[in-house]
Design a protein around this motif. Structure first.
Motif, PDB file in Angstrom:
ATOM      1  N   MET A   1      -1.737  22.743  20.217  1.00 25.30           N
ATOM      2  CA  MET A   1      -0.980  21.818  19.400  1.00 25.30           C
ATOM      3  C   MET A   1      -0.628  22.464  18.067  1.00 25.30           C
ATOM      4  SD  MET A   1      -0.600  19.077  21.125  1.00 25.30           S
ATOM      5  CE  MET A   1      -1.095  18.757  22.794  1.00 25.30           C
ATOM      6  N   CYS A   2       0.226  21.845  17.444  1.00 22.37           N
ATOM      7  CA  CYS A   2       0.717  22.411  16.176  1.00 22.37           C
ATOM      8  C   CYS A   2       1.092  21.277  15.236  1.00 22.37           C
ATOM      9  CB  CYS A   2       2.021  23.176  16.378  1.00 22.37           C
ATOM     10  SG  CYS A   2       1.810  24.826  17.013  1.00 22.37           S
ATOM     11  N   THR A   3       1.080  21.579  13.969  1.00 17.08           N
ATOM     12  CA  THR A   3       1.569  20.601  12.995  1.00 17.08           C
ATOM     13  C   THR A   3       2.437  21.324  11.973  1.00 17.08           C
ATOM     14  OG1 THR A   3      -0.534  19.407  13.233  1.00 17.08           O
ATOM     15  CG2 THR A   3       0.871  18.775  11.375  1.00 17.08           C
ATOM     16  N   LEU A  78       7.696  23.814  17.755  1.00 20.42           N
ATOM     17  CA  LEU A  78       6.387  23.303  18.153  1.00 20.42           C
ATOM     18  C   LEU A  78       6.435  22.904  19.626  1.00 20.42           C
ATOM     19  CD1 LEU A  78       6.826  22.509  14.963  1.00 20.42           C
ATOM     20  CD2 LEU A  78       4.718  21.265  15.302  1.00 20.42           C
ATOM     21  N   ASN A  79       5.299  23.031  20.285  1.00 21.60           N
ATOM     22  CA  ASN A  79       5.251  22.756  21.725  1.00 21.60           C
ATOM     23  C   ASN A  79       5.687  21.330  22.059  1.00 21.60           C
ATOM     24  OD1 ASN A  79       4.633  24.891  23.325  1.00 21.60           O
ATOM     25  ND2 ASN A  79       2.742  23.973  24.105  1.00 21.60           N
ATOM     26  N   PHE A  80       6.437  21.219  23.153  1.00 24.72           N
ATOM     27  CA  PHE A  80       6.982  19.918  23.570  1.00 24.72           C
ATOM     28  C   PHE A  80       7.004  19.893  25.103  1.00 24.72           C
ATOM     29  CE2 PHE A  80      11.037  17.136  23.267  1.00 24.72           C
ATOM     30  CZ  PHE A  80      10.329  15.997  22.936  1.00 24.72           C
ATOM     31  N   LEU A 133       8.074  36.694  29.489  1.00 25.06           N
ATOM     32  CA  LEU A 133       8.033  35.642  28.468  1.00 25.06           C
ATOM     33  C   LEU A 133       8.916  34.481  28.914  1.00 25.06           C
ATOM     34  CD1 LEU A 133       8.324  37.757  25.196  1.00 25.06           C
ATOM     35  CD2 LEU A 133       6.294  36.650  26.084  1.00 25.06           C
ATOM     36  N   PRO A 134       8.339  33.549  29.640  1.00 30.21           N
ATOM     37  CA  PRO A 134       9.140  32.429  30.158  1.00 30.21           C
ATOM     38  C   PRO A 134       9.632  31.520  29.034  1.00 30.21           C
ATOM     39  CG  PRO A 134       6.813  32.084  30.602  1.00 30.21           C
ATOM     40  CD  PRO A 134       6.929  33.428  29.956  1.00 30.21           C
ATOM     41  N   LEU A 135      10.487  30.564  29.398  1.00 31.86           N
ATOM     42  CA  LEU A 135      11.009  29.609  28.425  1.00 31.86           C
ATOM     43  C   LEU A 135       9.857  28.876  27.738  1.00 31.86           C
ATOM     44  CD1 LEU A 135      13.825  28.057  30.617  1.00 31.86           C
ATOM     45  CD2 LEU A 135      14.183  29.220  28.431  1.00 31.86           C
ATOM     46  N   GLU A 268     -10.161  27.588  24.655  1.00 29.23           N
ATOM     47  CA  GLU A 268     -10.311  26.857  23.393  1.00 29.23           C
ATOM     48  C   GLU A 268      -9.090  27.041  22.498  1.00 29.23           C
ATOM     49  OE1 GLU A 268     -13.791  28.976  22.411  1.00 29.23           O
ATOM     50  OE2 GLU A 268     -15.149  27.405  23.132  1.00 29.23           O
ATOM     51  N   GLU A 269      -8.577  25.928  22.029  1.00 29.48           N
ATOM     52  CA  GLU A 269      -7.431  25.927  21.119  1.00 29.48           C
ATOM     53  C   GLU A 269      -7.957  26.144  19.694  1.00 29.48           C
ATOM     54  OE1 GLU A 269      -4.602  24.938  22.874  1.00 29.48           O
ATOM     55  OE2 GLU A 269      -3.273  23.934  21.469  1.00 29.48           O
ATOM     56  N   LEU A 270      -7.288  26.969  18.905  1.00 33.44           N
ATOM     57  CA  LEU A 270      -7.693  27.137  17.510  1.00 33.44           C
ATOM     58  C   LEU A 270      -6.461  27.329  16.640  1.00 33.44           C
ATOM     59  CD1 LEU A 270      -8.473  30.709  16.642  1.00 33.44           C
ATOM     60  CD2 LEU A 270      -8.565  30.144  19.050  1.00 33.44           C
TER      61      LEU A 270
HETATM   62  C1  LIG Z   1       2.936  27.625  21.569  1.00 31.53           C
HETATM   63  C2  LIG Z   1       3.617  27.740  20.217  1.00 31.53           C
HETATM   64  C3  LIG Z   1       3.672  26.374  19.574  1.00 31.53           C
HETATM   65  C4  LIG Z   1       2.319  25.943  19.116  1.00 31.53           C
HETATM   66  C5  LIG Z   1       1.918  24.741  19.856  1.00 31.53           C
HETATM   67  O1  LIG Z   1       2.503  23.683  19.713  1.00 31.53           O
HETATM   68  N1  LIG Z   1       0.886  24.925  20.682  1.00 31.53           N
HETATM   69  C6  LIG Z   1       0.381  23.917  21.537  1.00 31.53           C
HETATM   70  C7  LIG Z   1      -0.231  24.520  22.775  1.00 31.53           C
HETATM   71  S1  LIG Z   1      -0.638  23.234  23.844  1.00 31.53           S
HETATM   72  O2  LIG Z   1       0.598  22.538  24.217  1.00 31.53           O
HETATM   73  O3  LIG Z   1      -1.540  22.361  23.164  1.00 31.53           O
HETATM   74  O4  LIG Z   1      -1.260  23.875  24.999  1.00 31.53           O
HETATM   75  C8  LIG Z   1       5.040  28.305  20.354  1.00 31.53           C
HETATM   76  C9  LIG Z   1       5.806  28.263  18.998  1.00 31.53           C
HETATM   77  C10 LIG Z   1       6.821  29.411  19.069  1.00 31.53           C
HETATM   78  C11 LIG Z   1       6.669  29.956  20.483  1.00 31.53           C
HETATM   79  C12 LIG Z   1       7.134  31.409  20.706  1.00 31.53           C
HETATM   80  C13 LIG Z   1       8.596  31.577  20.282  1.00 31.53           C
HETATM   81  O5  LIG Z   1       9.413  30.564  20.875  1.00 31.53           O
HETATM   82  C14 LIG Z   1       9.140  32.964  20.660  1.00 31.53           C
HETATM   83  C15 LIG Z   1       8.854  33.394  22.114  1.00 31.53           C
HETATM   84  C16 LIG Z   1       9.771  32.666  23.104  1.00 31.53           C
HETATM   85  C17 LIG Z   1       9.489  33.117  24.537  1.00 31.53           C
HETATM   86  O6  LIG Z   1      10.311  32.386  25.402  1.00 31.53           O
HETATM   87  C18 LIG Z   1       8.041  32.867  24.905  1.00 31.53           C
HETATM   88  C19 LIG Z   1       7.141  33.619  23.952  1.00 31.53           C
HETATM   89  C20 LIG Z   1       7.375  33.231  22.472  1.00 31.53           C
HETATM   90  C21 LIG Z   1       6.554  34.248  21.659  1.00 31.53           C
HETATM   91  C22 LIG Z   1       6.931  31.774  22.184  1.00 31.53           C
HETATM   92  C23 LIG Z   1       5.453  31.544  22.585  1.00 31.53           C
HETATM   93  C24 LIG Z   1       4.959  30.115  22.275  1.00 31.53           C
HETATM   94  O7  LIG Z   1       5.644  29.195  23.062  1.00 31.53           O
HETATM   95  C25 LIG Z   1       5.194  29.770  20.780  1.00 31.53           C
HETATM   96  C26 LIG Z   1       4.251  30.677  19.975  1.00 31.53           C
END
Ligand SMILES: C[C@H](CCC(=O)NCCS(=O)(=O)O)[C@H]1CC[C@H]2[C@@H]3[C@H](O)C[C@@H]4C[C@H](O)CC[C@]4(C)[C@H]3C[C@H](O)[C@]12C
Length: 324
Positions: A1-3, A78-80, A133-135, A268-270
């Motif tokens: 997660m992210c904020t 941020l992750n969605f 590096l998928p979407l 573990e998420e950190l």
């Molecule tokens: C996962 C990151 C967002 C943080 C977040 O919300 N995490 C929650 C994880 S979870 O749901 O709780 O499992 C996102 C933010 C930016 C993303 C990166 C950027 O979009 C840049 C590239 C894009 C490529 O398609 C994938 C690798 C990547 C390097 C991405 C990896 C990952 O998806 C990142 C790092």
């Protein structure tokens, strides 16, 4: 997660926690004005606004997670998962791959207003960076000193919300978080009054009782409420160091301590890093999970008219000042 949060103080600040179980070897990355941004489906931009942010640089391409440009426009992904929907190419639209989205907006636009105009003609297409590096299923916050918006890629195209609280977390969709905030309108930073009943003698026994009911867990809706409450009540400071400290305290209120949240794969998420950008001075401050010291990278100390990426390795080992 992210904020992600915005913060209006002496200057306008923008930043985020990056919460994840893995790192992609991200570095603070400066893209100068003449670095050529090539797009998969659109013409390259040879000259654009310079930007600084956190990125994984692969094949000399800055895969930004969050960044600001020299005009003070900021953006973070941020992750969605389960909601982000990327489309097929469409004639007559700007067809942008998700990994190109931050360079596309920050390279071309100097304000949220300009970004909104560009977004009306933009779709995000289902093209990954490469097979490894998928979407990434993301939604984005885009902010400047005057306005903040959230962009969510849905099946019908990009949905744009005004973001009056300047906070973004993860699922569900942004409108849910805004509506959910109404459930907490009773919270206060002040000592609460007895509104329970005039017939029962109740009194305040500790400071902070006005925020009883503020959710303390790490879920996305709870982090949204907690970040919004902390941000809304955090007092404005009078010097840069104190403002930056205040900003990181807001992010700390929603940070993940390793071990407290485990994902479905058992990992573990950190909070890998926390970032704070001073958008007027062009400073990117960050700290990492294992290094509490704040580091600063200055956009304006780079050769902004250059054509080569400049990267700064994260300092991740704990920096402790020995006193005796
Ligand atoms: C996962 C990151 C967002 C943080 C977040 O919300 N995490 C929650 C994880 S979870 O749901 O709780 O499992 C996102 C933010 C930016 C993303 C990166 C950027 O979009 C840049 C590239 C894009 C490529 O398609 C994938 C690798 C990547 C390097 C991405 C990896 C990952 O998806 C990142 C790092």
């Amino acid at each position: 997660m992210c904020t992600a949060v915005t913060y209006e103080g002496m200057n306008f600040y923008f930043g985020r926690n990056l919460d994840l179980d893995v790192s992609f070897n991200e570095k603070v990355t400066i893209t100068p004005r003449q670095f050529e941004f090539r797009f998969r489906n659109e013409a390259a931009i040879k000259s654009h606004w310079a930007m600084i942010g956190m990125a994984a640089v692969i094949d000399n391409y800055p895969l930004y997670y969050d960044a600001m440009n020299e005009k003070g426009l900021c953006m973070a992904g941020l992750n969605f998962p389960g909601n982000a929907c990327y489309l097929s190419r469409k004639e007559g639209m700007e067809n942008i791959a998700p990994f190109e989205f931050i360079p596309f907006i920050l390279g071309n636009c100097s304000s949220v207003e300009e970004a909104v105009a560009v977004l009306k003609n933009t779709i995000l297409i289902n093209e990954p960076f490469n097979d490894l590096l998928p979407l990434a299923p993301l939604h984005w916050i885009i902010s400047d000193q005057k306005r903040s918006i959230v962009v969510e890629p849905m099946s019908h195209g990009l949905k744009i919300f005004d973001n009056p609280v300047g906070v973004l977390t993860n699922n569900p969709t942004f409108d849910y978080h805004l509506t959910n905030l109404n459930n907490y309108l009773n919270l206060t930073s002040a000592p609460p009054n007895n509104r329970f009943s005039g017939k029962v003698d109740l009194s305040v026994s500790s400071i902070g009782m006005g925020s009883i009911g503020l959710p303390g867990d790490l879920s996305s809706p709870s982090r949204f409420v907690r970040a919004a409450f902390t941000k809304a009540n955090a007092t404005e400071e009078t010097d840069e160091g104190s403002e930056v400290a205040q900003f990181f305290h807001i992010l700390d209120a929603v940070a993940f301590t390793k071990g407290c949240a485990v994902n479905e794969d058992g990992r573990e998420e950190l909070t890998i890093y926390s970032a704070c950008m001073n958008t007027q001075k062009g400073i990117y401050y960050y700290k990492t999970y294992s290094n509490n010291q704040i580091s600063a990278v200055y956009l304006n100390r780079a050769d902004l008219d250059g054509s080569k990426l400049e990267t700064f390795e994260l300092i991740t080992s704990q920096q402790i000042r020995d006193i005796n």
